[in-house]
Design a protein around this motif. Structure first.
Motif, PDB file in Angstrom:
ATOM      1  N   VAL A  71      -0.711  -6.442  16.075  1.00 15.38           N
ATOM      2  CA  VAL A  71      -0.778  -6.332  14.622  1.00 15.38           C
ATOM      3  C   VAL A  71      -0.202  -4.972  14.262  1.00 15.38           C
ATOM      4  CG1 VAL A  71      -2.272  -6.264  12.586  1.00 15.38           C
ATOM      5  CG2 VAL A  71      -2.821  -7.806  14.488  1.00 15.38           C
ATOM      6  N   ASP A  72       0.858  -4.956  13.461  1.00 16.41           N
ATOM      7  CA  ASP A  72       1.574  -3.733  13.097  1.00 16.41           C
ATOM      8  C   ASP A  72       1.342  -3.466  11.610  1.00 16.41           C
ATOM      9  OD1 ASP A  72       3.374  -1.701  12.546  1.00 16.41           O
ATOM     10  OD2 ASP A  72       4.915  -2.495  13.879  1.00 16.41           O
ATOM     11  N   PHE A  73       0.802  -2.285  11.309  1.00 17.75           N
ATOM     12  CA  PHE A  73       0.465  -1.958   9.924  1.00 17.75           C
ATOM     13  C   PHE A  73       1.606  -1.273   9.170  1.00 17.75           C
ATOM     14  CE2 PHE A  73      -3.644  -2.387  11.987  1.00 17.75           C
ATOM     15  CZ  PHE A  73      -4.313  -3.194  11.079  1.00 17.75           C
ATOM     16  N   GLY A  74       2.758  -1.030   9.820  1.00 17.94           N
ATOM     17  CA  GLY A  74       3.901  -0.509   9.089  1.00 17.94           C
ATOM     18  C   GLY A  74       4.287   0.903   9.464  1.00 17.94           C
ATOM     19  N   ASN A  75       5.059   1.535   8.588  1.00 19.72           N
ATOM     20  CA  ASN A  75       5.662   2.841   8.888  1.00 19.72           C
ATOM     21  C   ASN A  75       5.104   3.974   8.050  1.00 19.72           C
ATOM     22  OD1 ASN A  75       6.684   2.267   6.402  1.00 19.72           O
ATOM     23  ND2 ASN A  75       8.830   2.136   7.037  1.00 19.72           N
ATOM     24  N   GLY A  76       3.990   3.757   7.364  1.00 22.44           N
ATOM     25  CA  GLY A  76       3.392   4.807   6.562  1.00 22.44           C
ATOM     26  C   GLY A  76       3.404   4.535   5.078  1.00 22.44           C
ATOM     27  N   THR A  77       4.083   3.477   4.661  1.00 21.96           N
ATOM     28  CA  THR A  77       4.091   3.107   3.250  1.00 21.96           C
ATOM     29  C   THR A  77       2.784   2.410   2.895  1.00 21.96           C
ATOM     30  OG1 THR A  77       6.494   2.833   3.264  1.00 21.96           O
ATOM     31  CG2 THR A  77       5.277   1.787   1.469  1.00 21.96           C
ATOM     32  N   CYS A  78       2.155   2.832   1.813  1.00 20.88           N
ATOM     33  CA  CYS A  78       0.882   2.229   1.416  1.00 20.88           C
ATOM     34  C   CYS A  78       1.125   0.898   0.733  1.00 20.88           C
ATOM     35  CB  CYS A  78       0.122   3.160   0.480  1.00 20.88           C
ATOM     36  SG  CYS A  78      -1.484   2.492  -0.019  1.00 20.88           S
ATOM     37  N   ASP A  79       0.754  -0.179   1.418  1.00 20.35           N
ATOM     38  CA  ASP A  79       0.811  -1.513   0.829  1.00 20.35           C
ATOM     39  C   ASP A  79      -0.184  -2.394   1.555  1.00 20.35           C
ATOM     40  OD1 ASP A  79       2.001  -2.393   3.259  1.00 20.35           O
ATOM     41  OD2 ASP A  79       4.002  -1.921   2.494  1.00 20.35           O
ATOM     42  N   ASP A  80      -0.283  -3.638   1.138  1.00 21.06           N
ATOM     43  CA  ASP A  80      -1.253  -4.568   1.739  1.00 21.06           C
ATOM     44  C   ASP A  80      -0.606  -5.491   2.751  1.00 21.06           C
ATOM     45  OD1 ASP A  80       0.239  -6.152   0.100  1.00 21.06           O
ATOM     46  OD2 ASP A  80      -1.452  -7.036  -0.990  1.00 21.06           O
ATOM     47  N   LYS A  81       0.523  -5.043   3.344  1.00 13.18           N
ATOM     48  CA  LYS A  81       1.271  -5.883   4.259  1.00 13.18           C
ATOM     49  C   LYS A  81       1.132  -5.411   5.706  1.00 13.18           C
ATOM     50  CE  LYS A  81       4.762  -6.858   0.717  1.00 13.18           C
ATOM     51  NZ  LYS A  81       6.189  -6.720   0.341  1.00 13.18           N
ATOM     52  N   ALA A  82       1.159  -6.370   6.631  1.00  8.63           N
ATOM     53  CA  ALA A  82       1.185  -6.083   8.065  1.00  8.63           C
ATOM     54  C   ALA A  82       1.894  -7.256   8.738  1.00  8.63           C
ATOM     55  CB  ALA A  82      -0.222  -5.916   8.619  1.00  8.63           C
ATOM     56  N   THR A  83       2.206  -7.116  10.012  1.00  9.95           N
ATOM     57  CA  THR A  83       2.825  -8.209  10.753  1.00  9.95           C
ATOM     58  C   THR A  83       1.985  -8.566  11.958  1.00  9.95           C
ATOM     59  OG1 THR A  83       4.200  -6.693  12.068  1.00  9.95           O
ATOM     60  CG2 THR A  83       5.159  -7.573  10.028  1.00  9.95           C
TER      61      THR A  83
ATOM     62  N   THR B 280       7.248 -13.351  14.955  1.00 10.15           N
ATOM     63  CA  THR B 280       6.551 -12.408  14.075  1.00 10.15           C
ATOM     64  C   THR B 280       6.505 -12.954  12.659  1.00 10.15           C
ATOM     65  OG1 THR B 280       7.306 -10.505  15.392  1.00 10.15           O
ATOM     66  CG2 THR B 280       6.558 -10.068  13.141  1.00 10.15           C
ATOM     67  N   VAL B 281       5.335 -12.845  12.047  1.00 10.16           N
ATOM     68  CA  VAL B 281       5.197 -13.199  10.633  1.00 10.16           C
ATOM     69  C   VAL B 281       4.493 -12.073   9.899  1.00 10.16           C
ATOM     70  CG1 VAL B 281       5.128 -15.689  11.013  1.00 10.16           C
ATOM     71  CG2 VAL B 281       3.004 -14.375  10.999  1.00 10.16           C
ATOM     72  N   GLU B 282       4.819 -11.960   8.629  1.00  8.96           N
ATOM     73  CA  GLU B 282       4.154 -10.972   7.766  1.00  8.96           C
ATOM     74  C   GLU B 282       2.957 -11.623   7.104  1.00  8.96           C
ATOM     75  OE1 GLU B 282       5.553  -9.379   3.669  1.00  8.96           O
ATOM     76  OE2 GLU B 282       6.385  -7.978   5.160  1.00  8.96           O
ATOM     77  N   PHE B 283       1.884 -10.867   6.964  1.00 13.54           N
ATOM     78  CA  PHE B 283       0.712 -11.370   6.257  1.00 13.54           C
ATOM     79  C   PHE B 283       0.130 -10.256   5.426  1.00 13.54           C
ATOM     80  CE2 PHE B 283      -0.895  -9.577  10.180  1.00 13.54           C
ATOM     81  CZ  PHE B 283      -2.078  -8.951   9.814  1.00 13.54           C
ATOM     82  N   LYS B 284      -0.787 -10.605   4.550  1.00 13.15           N
ATOM     83  CA  LYS B 284      -1.424  -9.631   3.685  1.00 13.15           C
ATOM     84  C   LYS B 284      -2.805  -9.282   4.212  1.00 13.15           C
ATOM     85  CE  LYS B 284       0.994 -10.729  -0.620  1.00 13.15           C
ATOM     86  NZ  LYS B 284       1.594  -9.382  -0.736  1.00 13.15           N
ATOM     87  N   LEU B 285      -3.231  -8.072   3.959  1.00 15.32           N
ATOM     88  CA  LEU B 285      -4.485  -7.558   4.478  1.00 15.32           C
ATOM     89  C   LEU B 285      -5.662  -7.861   3.549  1.00 15.32           C
ATOM     90  CD1 LEU B 285      -3.049  -4.174   5.689  1.00 15.32           C
ATOM     91  CD2 LEU B 285      -3.942  -5.962   7.172  1.00 15.32           C
ATOM     92  N   LYS B 286      -5.460  -8.754   2.605  1.00 13.08           N
ATOM     93  CA  LYS B 286      -6.562  -9.126   1.723  1.00 13.08           C
ATOM     94  C   LYS B 286      -6.387 -10.573   1.290  1.00 13.08           C
ATOM     95  CE  LYS B 286      -4.385  -7.348  -2.480  1.00 13.08           C
ATOM     96  NZ  LYS B 286      -4.540  -6.434  -3.611  1.00 13.08           N
TER      97      LYS B 286
END
Length: 305
Positions: free
Chosen positions: A280-292, A299-305
Motif C-alpha cells: 500500500v503506497d500513500f504517495g509522494n507527500g501530497t496531501c490527499d485521500d488517495k493511495a495505491t 496496481t489500482v488506486e483507491f481512496k482512504l475514506k
C-alpha cells in the motif's frame, strides 16, 4: 492504514487481475485476498491514534513532563489526575499510585495515573477524524514524557468507536527513546501494542505491533507543520481467522503531517498467510485521500475514506 480501505477500489483490483488472466489465455494465479488489508486498517487506524492523542493532552496537562505544560479550559483538553491510594498492576508490573514527585534522576517516586474520558463531548473534536468514541483511558507515567527511558502505559477501559467496535489490549506501552533538541527537533518513541483485540457484534480482529514513532514538533525541515514518521512491524488475525504480517521499512516510513488527515507518504508491505506480499503506497507527500494497492504486478488506486 489511517482509514478503512475503499471496498469498491479493492474489488476493482480483483477484477482487473482476472481480466489480465483472460487476455493472456493462460492459467494465472488470481490473488483477490483483501480482508487482511481491510482488517489491518480497521485495527491500525484506531490504535495508531493513541500516541498523538496522549501527547497532545499531556502537553496541556501540568505534571506530565511534556512540552509547554499549561492548563486548558475545555475538560477534554487536559488529562484528569487520579489521586489513587491503591496500586494498579499492568502486564505483571505493580505501579503504586501517588503524586508527581520526581527523584534526583528525574523519575517519578511513584507512578501517577491520569484519565481521559472519551465520552465527554469535547473529546470527539480532540481526534482529527471527529469519530464518536466512548469509554476511558487510564494513562500511567513512569517518568516525564520527553525524558529518554520514560514509559507511558495506556489501559483502555470500554473503548468503543461509533457505538459499534470495541478496542482492547493487554498492554499499550510507549517508551521514549530519544529527545533531540537540535533542529530539526524531534522526540522518538518505541510503541508496543500487545494482544490488541477489535470486536463488533459480528466479528473479531486480533492485532499487535512493535513500531518506532518519530515526532517532529516543528516539522522536518522545521517550519509550521508538525510531522510524525512511523516504521516497524505488526501482525494480526483477520475476522476470517487468517494470520497476516505487516512491515513498514524505515526507508519508506509512513509520514503524517498534522495539517493532513491522512498519511501522505510511505509504503506498507502486507503479507497474508499463503499469499504474496502486497504493498500500500500513500504517495509522494501530497496531501490527499488517495493511495495505491499493488499485488502480482497489478496496481489500482483507491481512496482512504
Amino acid at each position: 492504514m489511517k482509514k478503512a480501505l475503499n471496498i469498491i477500489g479493492i474489488t476493482a483490483l480483483a477484477v482487473s487481475i482476472s481480466l489480465v488472466g483472460c487476455r493472456k489465455k493462460e492459467t494465472v494465479e488470481v490473488d483477490n485476498e483483501t480482508q487482511s488489508a481491510v482488517d489491518n486498517a480497521v485495527a491500525d487506524q484506531e490504535y495508531a491514534s493513541i500516541l498523538p492523542t496522549v501527547n497532545n493532552h499531556a502537553i496541556n496537562t501540568k505534571g506530565t513532563g511534556a512540552n509547554n505544560n499549561k492548563t486548558a479550559a475545555a475538560p477534554c483538553d487536559v488529562l484528569n489526575f487520579l489521586n489513587l491510594t491503591s496500586s494498579v498492576t499492568v502486564g505483571g508490573t505493580v505501579f503504586p499510585m501517588a503524586d508527581t514527585t520526581l527523584d534526583v534522576n528525574g523519575k517519578y517516586l511513584k507512578a501517577p495515573v491520569y484519565e481521559l474520558d472519551l465520552s465527554a463531548p469535547t473529546c470527539t473534536a480532540s481526534f482529527l477524524d471527529n469519530k464518536l468514541r466512548s469509554g476511558k483511558w487510564n494513562i500511567i507515567f513512569t517518568g516525564p514524557l520527553k525524558k529518554a527511558g520514560s514509559q507511558v502505559i495506556v489501559r483502555l477501559v470500554n473503548h468503543k468507536t461509533l457505538n459499534k467496535i470495541t478496542y482492547s489490549c493487554d498492554n499499550f506501552i510507549i517508551t521514549t527513546i530519544a529527545n533531540n533538541t537540535v533542529a530539526p527537533r524531534y522526540v522518538e518513541y518505541n510503541i508496543k501494542l500487545v494482544n490488541g483485540v477489535c470486536t463488533s457484534p459480528d466479528w473479531t480482529i486480533k492485532y499487535s505491533f512493535d513500531r518506532t514513532f518519530r515526532h517532529y514538533f516543528k516539522g522536518n525541515p522545521e517550519g509550521t507543520d508538525p510531522v510524525t514518521m512511523v516504521s516497524g512491524t505488526a501482525n494480526g488475525i483477520t475476522r476470517q481467522g487468517k494470520p497476516f504480517t505487516v512491515s513498514i521499512p524505515a526507508g519508506t516510513a509512513c509520514v503524517k503531517h498534522k495539517s493532513c488527515e491522512f498519511f501522505d507518504k510511505g509504503i506498507i508491505e502486507l503479507t497474508p498467510e499463503g499469499f504474496k506480499t502486497r504493498t500500500v503506497d500513500f504517495g509522494n507527500g501530497t496531501c490527499d485521500d488517495k493511495a495505491t494497492f499493488s499485488v502480482n504486478g497489478s496496481t489500482v488506486e483507491f481512496k482512504l475514506k
